[in-house]
Design an enzyme around this catalytic site. Structure first.
Site, short mmCIF file in Angstrom:
data_model
loop_
_atom_site.label_atom_id
_atom_site.label_comp_id
_atom_site.label_asym_id
_atom_site.label_seq_id
_atom_site.Cartn_x
_atom_site.Cartn_y
_atom_site.Cartn_z
N GLU A 1 0.86 -1.20 0.00
CA GLU A 1 0.00 0.00 0.00
C GLU A 1 0.88 1.23 0.00
O GLU A 1 0.91 2.01 0.95
CB GLU A 1 -0.96 -0.01 1.20
N ASP B 1 2.07 1.90 3.91
CA ASP B 1 1.24 3.07 3.64
C ASP B 1 2.14 4.30 3.49
O ASP B 1 1.84 5.37 4.02
CB ASP B 1 0.16 3.29 4.70
N HIS C 1 2.13 4.67 -1.91
CA HIS C 1 1.43 5.60 -2.78
C HIS C 1 2.35 6.59 -3.49
O HIS C 1 3.45 6.89 -3.03
CB HIS C 1 0.40 6.38 -1.98
MN MN Z 1 -3.07 4.34 2.00
#
Ligand code: MN
Length: 331
Positions: free
Chosen positions: A20, A293, A22
């Site tokens: 995940e 993340d 980005h």
């Molecule tokens: Mn995310």
């Protein structure tokens, strides 16, 4: 203590794949403006610098934390909030072409999830096919609802069908809801990643389950971040209460069984042992995948967390890389 030596200090470096992670392009930047509210300007400046970088900071942080591969995706919400479907289709393609070129520069370090123009489900389905078959992407990451419409809506079935045919997962990532839920009103801190995204995304998954999406497309895999958005904690109650409430549709299985069969989760943004242990007991270690993340969370903290987790080496290897290799066909 012997316990610490064996369980708290892993003896060798374990390969890590993170899912995940980005990025943001200039063309997608205006769509993120809403998600920036509530973050301090200093923090946002740092995020933006890292979201736009592929050759410096990102690889440095991966190297430091011992992350071998990052599967990259456009940050929420991307083209899904674009009002003009034609523009969304064009920008999604451009984003995927850009990502493919980026991966070509670092083919051993990066992989990709497709960015899809969900406003036009047929175009989204063919873009998914192009991204997987021509660009080598590993699936798609969808940022929640599209203009208030959720993925249980029949109009999106072409995308599910394509994902099932291609045998690639859909990462269901949070986004702001179209309308602020009344219960969160007056408390902006509750609206986004602290709380609101979790209820929005777990509710989206429950729509998929009771809406029969997984009965219709039984071979699809949905990836949920943030340790399953709370769902691993809820399995027993979902089944226990399902039998006494009215059903909108007859389901082939109990609600929890779809979470066990069609959902896998990542550790993104949750560096905490109790929910990890609950998730292993609820779903099994073969359905949990390491993630960070990036750049919203620290790669080092995420790596330290999984390195030190009080779990078996077999479970650690599954979570760090073996499950990702299997589900994304990376091996
Ligand atoms: Mn995310």
């Amino acid at each position: 203590m012997e316990f610490n030596r064996v369980f708290i200090q892993p003896q060798k470096k374990i390969k890590k794949i993170a899912l995940e992670e980005h990025f943001l392009t200039q063309a997608l930047a205006p769509y993120s403006a809403n998600s920036e509210q509530g973050v301090t300007p200093e923090a946002m400046e740092d995020f933006k610098k890292r979201l736009a970088d592929f050759d410096g900071l990102r690889l440095e942080e991966m190297d430091k934390a011992g992350i071998d591969i990052s599967v990259l995706s456009a940050t929420t919400p991307g083209v899904q909030v674009e009002p003009n479907a034609i523009v969304a289709v064009r920008k999604a393609k451009e984003t995927n072409d850009f990502l493919a070129k980026t991966i070509q520069r670092h083919p051993t370090r990066y992989a990709g999830f497709a960015h899809l123009p969900m406003q036009d489900p047929a175009a989204a389905a063919s873009e998914l096919e192009r991204a997987v078959q021509q660009l080598g992407f590993k699936g798609a990451l969808i940022n929640g609802h599209t203009n208030g419409e959720y993925l249980d809506d029949e109009k999106f079935f072409p995308v599910w069908e394509q994902a099932q045919n291609l045998d690639v997962p859909i990462y269901l990532h949070p986004a702001n809801p179209k309308v602020e839920p009344v219960v969160l009103s007056g408390y902006p801190e509750l609206a986004g990643p602290m709380w609101g995204w979790q209820t929005e995304t777990s509710s989206h998954v429950m729509r998929l389950i009771v809406g029969g999406v997984f009965d219709r497309f039984p071979k699809t895999t949905v990836i949920l971040g943030h340790m399953g958005e709370g769902l691993p904690f809820d399995l027993w109650r979902l089944d226990s209460r399902y039998v006494i409430v009215p059903h909108s549709k007859a389901l082939a299985k109990q609600p929890s069984q779809y979470i066990r069969d069609n959902i896998v989760i990542t550790t993104s943004g949750v560096d905490s042992f109790p929910p990890l242990l609950c998730s292993i007991l609820a779903l099994g270690s073969e359905r949990i995948l390491f993630s960070v993340d990036y750049p919203y969370e620290s790669s080092q903290e995420a790596a330290d967390f999984i390195n030190k987790a009080p779990i078996s080496e077999t479970d650690r290897e599954r979570i760090c890389f073996r499950n990702a290799e299997r589900i994304l066909k990376l091996a």
